[in-house]
Design a protein around this motif. Structure first.
Motif, short mmCIF file in Angstrom:
data_model
loop_
_atom_site.label_atom_id
_atom_site.label_comp_id
_atom_site.label_asym_id
_atom_site.label_seq_id
_atom_site.Cartn_x
_atom_site.Cartn_y
_atom_site.Cartn_z
N GLU A 285 -57.69 50.37 -57.69
CA GLU A 285 -58.85 51.21 -59.29
C GLU A 285 -59.71 50.54 -59.38
O GLU A 285 -61.00 50.37 -59.03
N VAL A 286 -59.99 48.55 -59.30
CA VAL A 286 -61.67 48.11 -59.70
C VAL A 286 -61.64 47.52 -57.78
O VAL A 286 -62.43 46.51 -58.07
N CYS A 287 -61.13 47.49 -57.30
CA CYS A 287 -61.50 47.24 -55.95
C CYS A 287 -63.17 47.72 -55.72
O CYS A 287 -63.34 49.07 -55.60
N PRO A 288 -63.51 47.26 -55.14
CA PRO A 288 -65.44 47.96 -55.24
C PRO A 288 -65.83 48.21 -54.25
O PRO A 288 -66.71 49.14 -53.90
N ALA A 289 -65.06 48.01 -53.05
CA ALA A 289 -64.85 48.55 -51.54
C ALA A 289 -66.28 49.46 -51.26
O ALA A 289 -64.62 50.50 -52.50
N GLU A 290 -66.77 50.05 -50.87
CA GLU A 290 -66.62 52.07 -50.45
C GLU A 290 -65.88 52.75 -50.13
O GLU A 290 -65.47 52.01 -48.55
N PRO A 291 -65.80 53.53 -50.52
CA PRO A 291 -63.82 54.15 -49.76
C PRO A 291 -64.75 55.03 -48.54
O PRO A 291 -65.50 55.10 -48.14
N ILE A 292 -63.73 54.73 -47.47
CA ILE A 292 -63.76 55.23 -46.50
C ILE A 292 -62.64 56.32 -45.36
O ILE A 292 -61.62 55.69 -46.29
N GLU A 293 -63.33 57.35 -45.14
CA GLU A 293 -61.90 58.11 -44.74
C GLU A 293 -60.60 57.95 -43.68
O GLU A 293 -61.39 56.99 -42.77
N LYS A 294 -59.78 57.54 -44.35
CA LYS A 294 -58.18 56.63 -42.68
C LYS A 294 -57.72 57.68 -42.47
O LYS A 294 -57.35 59.06 -43.85
N GLU A 295 -56.48 57.88 -41.33
CA GLU A 295 -55.17 58.88 -41.32
C GLU A 295 -54.25 57.83 -40.72
O GLU A 295 -54.19 57.42 -40.81
N PHE A 296 -53.92 58.03 -41.47
CA PHE A 296 -52.10 58.10 -41.91
C PHE A 296 -51.71 58.75 -41.19
O PHE A 296 -50.81 60.28 -41.02
N ARG A 297 -50.49 58.25 -40.48
CA ARG A 297 -49.32 59.01 -39.47
C ARG A 297 -47.87 58.27 -39.90
O ARG A 297 -47.76 57.50 -39.90
N ASP A 298 -47.19 59.40 -40.19
CA ASP A 298 -45.70 59.50 -40.46
C ASP A 298 -45.46 58.76 -39.07
O ASP A 298 -44.94 60.22 -38.77
N PRO A 299 -44.01 58.30 -39.31
CA PRO A 299 -43.34 58.02 -38.04
C PRO A 299 -42.58 58.41 -37.54
O PRO A 299 -42.31 59.05 -36.52
N LYS A 300 -42.51 59.18 -38.74
CA LYS A 300 -41.11 59.95 -38.91
C LYS A 300 -40.96 61.17 -38.11
O LYS A 300 -40.60 61.73 -37.72
N THR A 301 -42.32 61.87 -39.33
CA THR A 301 -42.46 63.68 -38.26
C THR A 301 -43.40 63.75 -37.90
O THR A 301 -43.60 64.54 -37.33
N GLY A 302 -44.42 62.95 -37.26
CA GLY A 302 -45.55 62.35 -37.09
C GLY A 302 -46.58 63.42 -38.01
O GLY A 302 -47.54 63.31 -36.78
N LYS A 303 -46.07 63.71 -38.69
CA LYS A 303 -47.51 64.16 -39.33
C LYS A 303 -48.56 63.42 -39.97
O LYS A 303 -48.06 62.07 -39.82
N THR A 304 -50.13 63.54 -40.00
CA THR A 304 -51.11 63.05 -40.11
C THR A 304 -51.80 63.29 -42.10
O THR A 304 -51.11 64.88 -42.15
N ILE A 305 -51.76 62.51 -42.90
CA ILE A 305 -52.36 62.66 -43.55
C ILE A 305 -53.91 61.73 -43.93
O ILE A 305 -53.29 60.80 -43.72
N LYS A 306 -54.83 62.49 -43.67
CA LYS A 306 -56.14 62.43 -44.66
C LYS A 306 -56.86 61.44 -45.63
O LYS A 306 -56.55 62.57 -46.46
N MET A 307 -57.10 60.71 -46.01
CA MET A 307 -57.78 59.84 -47.76
C MET A 307 -58.38 58.87 -47.35
O MET A 307 -58.41 57.95 -46.25
N ALA A 308 -59.41 59.05 -48.30
CA ALA A 308 -60.57 58.03 -48.41
C ALA A 308 -59.72 57.16 -48.96
O ALA A 308 -59.10 57.09 -49.98
N ALA A 309 -60.24 56.00 -48.49
CA ALA A 309 -59.04 54.55 -48.05
C ALA A 309 -60.65 53.68 -48.84
O ALA A 309 -61.54 53.06 -48.29
N LYS A 310 -60.34 52.91 -50.47
CA LYS A 310 -61.49 51.43 -50.16
C LYS A 310 -60.36 50.05 -49.24
O LYS A 310 -59.68 50.59 -48.45
N ALA A 311 -61.48 49.00 -50.33
CA ALA A 311 -60.44 47.81 -49.33
C ALA A 311 -59.08 47.62 -49.33
O ALA A 311 -58.38 47.43 -48.26
N THR A 312 -58.27 47.80 -50.50
CA THR A 312 -57.40 47.72 -50.59
C THR A 312 -56.61 49.46 -51.69
O THR A 312 -57.33 50.21 -52.21
N TYR A 313 -56.07 49.73 -51.23
CA TYR A 313 -55.69 51.07 -51.09
C TYR A 313 -53.63 50.94 -50.89
O TYR A 313 -52.98 50.86 -50.26
N LYS A 314 -53.03 52.42 -51.28
CA LYS A 314 -51.64 52.54 -51.61
C LYS A 314 -51.89 53.79 -50.29
O LYS A 314 -52.21 54.86 -50.42
#
Lengths: 246, 764
Positions: free
Chosen positions: A69-98
């Motif tokens: 929440e408090v991370c001041p870094a600009e969010p940028i879009e990142k792609e995350f890949r599920d190694p089990k299913t191969g599915k990908t999710i795109k999400m805006a992520a700051k420097a610290t992210y979940k």
């Protein structure tokens, strides 16, 4: 989404600090910082008699991470890949992210400004600003994400002399962590004031859990007063530090 | 009972006759070798590192390990997955071995003293010069004062090599391990005399139904295999009884905690033995079949009632009864822990452990699941590669240092007698010491006497890894390769799940450090001792492994460790011949009787603290070993200094709060060199204070440990010698606390019964 979680069984834990040292060795964590640490509690009276137990601590990889929440870094879009299913999710992520696939709270070192806002925000004191670097960066336990990617368990789990650390996906109903949390009553360290969904759980004798909560459950909403500095302030501070060193 | 030292020490050699020695059957090595993991140094953390199997020596439990190497540097130490005891696990200290090898304070080169002894001021010299000078002084001293004027203090896996040198020189003082005289002598002797083998903590906790610990604080003492067995036992539902004046880490996990008055353990044990006999709670069939002297035991203990014990030990009658009933109900599957460090009070230590051994036998808890068990015998080849003989023309000294102690010859010369002879020249002069791998100043009772002796020597040399305070007294100091840089003897584990493994270099020695084998061989050459016949350590190890159809190469193909089949348990239908004189378990000790020692244990009161004082006891923290890890960057960071445990009620009366800093002063007026933080807790008796061992180093060359925390050792100045073998006591000192310059009396909250006399402080 999966959620990695850890259960620490205080019935088994003998307070030996092997977890803390394996973590330090695996990631060369500089003294005096800790990603994983152990505190002695007691001997002290509880409502169930004398207790002398331990608080093996680390990042809780919370469901609602206030550090993000408090991370001041600009969010940028990142792609995350599920190694089990191969599915990908795109999400805006700051420097610290979940991480939306496995629930790990992580730090993108290339983007971390080193402002320390997340360090101040964490009610568990699980983060540190590594001042041994020329440009300080926030750091903390990652549940050994790099090891997980290579099919290994976290270093602290592997070294624990008494197998007191149980690691797994808590969304998987067949997992041991799910069973320990939902059937055996392992508890995460929360309070009336602070409940941000931690994913490290503790099992133990009633007296030991009582002492653990009395001594170690957070009560201060540390993140509410954190003012993240502007990016400019951070850059100026970093440049000043490099100048001082020269 | 006649055993030589080697038979005594190597339990394999004296295992019960019913047990056949172990040999590897043909075909056992056919199991596929573990797949070599892919080496890839660019992976994060320790992933992709080269793996070298070896054996840990951060403490002396010796867990099998894997050293992980990237670009020639050790990056991580993990347990050897092939090990049946620890598997892939190591403890905090095991994980921190990296900081021993890369400690910038390490001894790097041979050095010669240029300052005063104890100052640690040296000048670098060559190996040749250092070894020549040691050999010259050894020969000169032997010529002038006779062979026994040389004495060696040693410890650890490498000690045997140096021991051979001193043996070859003809001194009677070549085996004087502080490990026995300051630590495990009493328990070793008690179990050998009762069972014919050294128990060495072979207690099958993981299969037990009830465990009993006297002062044993597993967890705080992190001997990994034992900690695992203990916690496994608890997980399997075993009950736990802890007898300890302090609420230790295991006391927290216990069903019954008995906060006993220090020094009265034998009273409790004798009352329990009597209670078990009187109430027919013992295993009659086992006792009849396997034990000798039951009637004498019955007669000897009949006066010790539970009521009496409750009063002497300051425990509740109900609790001690509940504890012994709990044990009796689960016999024979009861793990009565033998203990390890047993040099507590000097007098009575052997008998306390005899009581534990006897209680174990009464319950038939011998070589059954959950009880004590037999070591598995493994017949290693007798390599004559490293074997020195004392010269034939050497005359034994007229008066031996062992003369007053009928059982000292099992261990060597009592360390206290060596120190006394060095200080006084009586019964004969000792003029030269070698010190290898043991920080004697921080180990042997009364370090002031040790330092006085060091001052009086003609010559002293030290073989060490770090500049400990003992090393700072040396005239010549030799840098030894540490456990990650060298070979040692073959290591056979004789326990529940036996195995053979070997320590081997994970990386090359740093600086000019050399292996113990090399150092000892070079010394032998110069002293013209004909006793290092192998060309290399590899050849020596192969010779030792030959008789069990192994070699270093074969062992390494198996991942550095080969498991053996254990036979720890007895066949209830077969007779057993124990290696005692009578072939039976000796409840009545014939050997003790022969030497006019009590053949049946008796209660001898241990002097209580004088008014205003508390007894000083000590123990371990899981992040440190003895005084040797305090300079380890990581372990120091984890636990830089100890806290002094003080009873809460006592602290309130004294006006001391949690975290206050105090000075400790003992009955002889010795003060702690600096302040210690007080841990105020209800978890300790009011008549006792507790201080973790090994802190407060006085070596300025240990930049992290120097003056950090308070040393228990420098407060242990009053000691009693064990009449059986000459061990030194460590729990016979009493202390007061000084806060803000004011000496405070420790109020007596638990009155001392009239049967226990007090220690009297002599008025000067």
């Amino acid at each position: 989404m999966s959620q990695y979680a850890m259960v620490i069984d205080l019935h088994r834990c003998v307070g030996c600090h092997a977890c803390a040292l394996a973590c330090r060795a695996e990631w060369n964590v500089p003294v005096p910082y800790h990603r994983s640490w152990v505190e002695d509690l007691g001997p002290e009276e509880t409502s169930e008699g004398l207790s002398y137990t331990f608080f093996p601590a680390m990042c809780n990889h919370c469901d609602h991470p206030v550090c993000v929440e408090v991370c001041p870094a600009e969010p940028i879009e990142k792609e995350f890949r599920d190694p089990k299913t191969g599915k990908t999710i795109k999400m805006a992520a700051k420097a610290t992210y979940k991480n939306p696939i496995n629930g790990l709270v992580l730090i993108d070192k290339d983007r971390c400004l080193g402002c320390g806002a997340c360090v101040d925000a964490c009610p568990y004191g699980a983060r540190y600003l590594d001042d041994t670097l020329d440009k300080p960066k926030a750091d903390k336990c990652t549940f050994c994400v790099e090891r997980l990617e290579h099919g290994e368990v976290p270093a602290c789990v592997k070294t624990c002399p008494v197998d007191a650390r149980i690691f797994g996906d808590i969304t998987d109903k067949d997992s041991e962590v799910y069973r320990l949390v939902h059937k055996e009553g392992a508890k995460s360290l929360t309070s009336k004031e602070v409940n941000i969904g931690p994913n490290v759980y503790y099992l133990g004798k009633k007296k030991d859990i009582e002492l653990l909560f009395k001594k170690c459950a957070p009560h201060k909403r540390t993140w509410e007063n954190v003012k993240a500095p502007s990016r400019r302030d951070v850059l100026v501070a970093a440049i000043k530090k490099i100048r001082d060193k020269v | 009972m006649k055993l030589n030292r080697r038979q005594f020490l190597e339990s394999a050699g004296i295992a019960t006759a019913a047990l056949a020695a172990w040999k590897i059957p043909k075909g056992v090595l056919a199991s596929p070798a573990p797949a070599a993991s892919k080496v890839a140094t660019d992976l994060p953390g320790s992933l992709g590192a080269k793996e070298v199997p070896s054996v840990c020596e951060m403490c002396f439990w010796r867990c099998p390990i894997i050293g992980k190497v990237k670009n020639g540097r050790i990056v991580k130490i993990e347990g050897n997955p092939k090990s049946p005891t620890n598997g892939h696990r190591v403890c905090a200290r095991g994980n921190s071995g990296i900081q021993l090898i890369y400690d910038p304070d390490r001894l790097k080169y041979p050095m010669k003293r240029v300052g005063a002894r104890g100052e640690g001021k040296w000048a670098r010299i060559s190996w040749k010069e250092a070894l020549d000078e040691i050999a010259y002084n050894m020969e000169k001293t032997r010529k002038k004062y006779g062979p026994s004027s040389l004495a060696l203090f040693d410890h650890g896996a490498s000690a045997e090599f140096y021991r051979q040198i001193f043996k070859g020189m003809g001194t009677e003082n070549y085996t004087n391990e502080p490990a026995f005289f300051q630590c495990m002598g009493a328990v070793s002797l008690a179990y050998v005399m009762t069972y014919g083998y050294k128990i060495a903590e072979r207690v099958d906790m993981s299969h037990s139904k009830v465990m009993l610990f006297f002062g044993t604080h597993l967890g705080e003492n992190a001997h990994l295999a034992q900690v695992r067995e203990y916690v496994t036992g608890l997980q399997n539902g075993a009950k736990l009884i802890v007898v300890d004046p302090r609420f230790s880490a295991p006391a927290n996990k216990a069903d019954i905690w008995l906060p006993i008055r220090p020094g009265t353990d034998t009273a409790l044990l004798l009352a329990w033995i009597n209670y078990v006999i009187q109430n027919d709670l013992y295993d009659k069939e086992f006792v009849q079949m396997h034990c000798k002297g039951f009637n004498e035991l019955k007669e000897g203990v009949k006066g010790y009632s539970m009521e009496w014990a409750a009063r002497i030990c300051d425990l509740k009658l109900h609790d001690i009864k509940k504890a012994i009933d709990m044990l009796a109900a689960s016999r024979p599957h009861v793990a009565i822990h033998s203990g390890r460090h047993s040099a507590w009070y000097g007098r009575g230590d052997v008998q306390r452990h005899r009581c534990l051994a006897i209680l174990t036998a009464l319950f038939g808890a011998v070589a059954v699941p959950g009880g004590i068990y037999f070591p598995t015998s493994v017949d290693l080849g007798e390599s004559d590669c490293v074997e020195c003989e004392a010269p034939e023309d050497v005359e034994e000294p007229e008066t031996s240092l062992k003369d007053n102690y009928p059982f000292a010859s099992y261990f060597g010369s009592p360390t206290a007698e060596i120190i006394r002879a060095t200080r006084t020249g009586k019964p004969y002069p000792i003029k030269l010491w070698g010190i290898a791998g043991v920080n004697i100043i921080h180990t042997i009772s009364n370090p002031y006497e040790t330092m006085d002796a060091l001052r009086k020597l003609d010559f002293v040399f030290s073989i060490e890894i770090l500049p400990t305070e003992s090393a700072t007294w040396a005239d010549i100091v030799l840098p030894e390769a540490n456990y990650l840089e060298r070979y040692d003897k073959v290591y056979v584990n004789h326990d529940l799940t036996p195995y053979v493994t070997v320590r081997q270099p994970v990386v090359k020695p740093l600086f000019e450090a050399k292996s113990p084998f090399w150092i000892a061989r070079e010394m032998a050459k110069r002293l013209k001792l004909d006793c290092f016949h192998c060309k290399s350590e590899e050849e020596y190890l192969d010779e030792e492994l030959e008789d069990i159809d192994l070699s270093l190469a074969k062992l390494n193909k198996e991942g550095g460790l080969v498991r053996l089949k254990g036979h720890p348990y007895r066949d209830p239908n077969k007779p057993i011949k124990f290696s005692t004189d009578s072939g039976k378990i000796e409840l009545f000790s014939g050997s003790f009787d022969d030497e006019d020692m009590d053949p049946i244990p008796k209660f001898e009161p241990i002097l209580a603290p004088p008014k205003g004082y508390a007894r000083l006891v000590y123990g371990r923290v899981p992040t440190h070993t003895f005084s040797r890890t305090m300079n380890n960057l990581w372990l120091h960071n984890e636990c830089p200094e100890p806290m002094l445990w003080l009873n809460k009620e006592v602290a309130e009366k004294m006006g001391i709060k949690y975290g206050d800093r105090v000075v400790i002063v003992n009955q002889d007026g010795y003060r702690s060199a600096n302040l210690v933080k007080v841990k105020v807790t209800p978890g300790i008796r009011p008549d006792t204070v507790y201080l973790p061992h090994g802190f407060g180093s006085r070596s300025p060359l240990l930049t992290k440990a120097y003056k950090q925390g308070v040393s228990d050792q420098f407060l242990i100045t009053r000691y009693i010698l064990d009449p059986f073998f000459g061990g030194s006591s460590h729990r016979t000192d009493f202390v007061k606390l000084i806060k803000d310059g004011k000496t405070l009396d420790i109020p007596e909250l638990r009155p001392v019964p009239p049967e226990i006399p007090r220690f009297e402080i002599k008025k000067v």
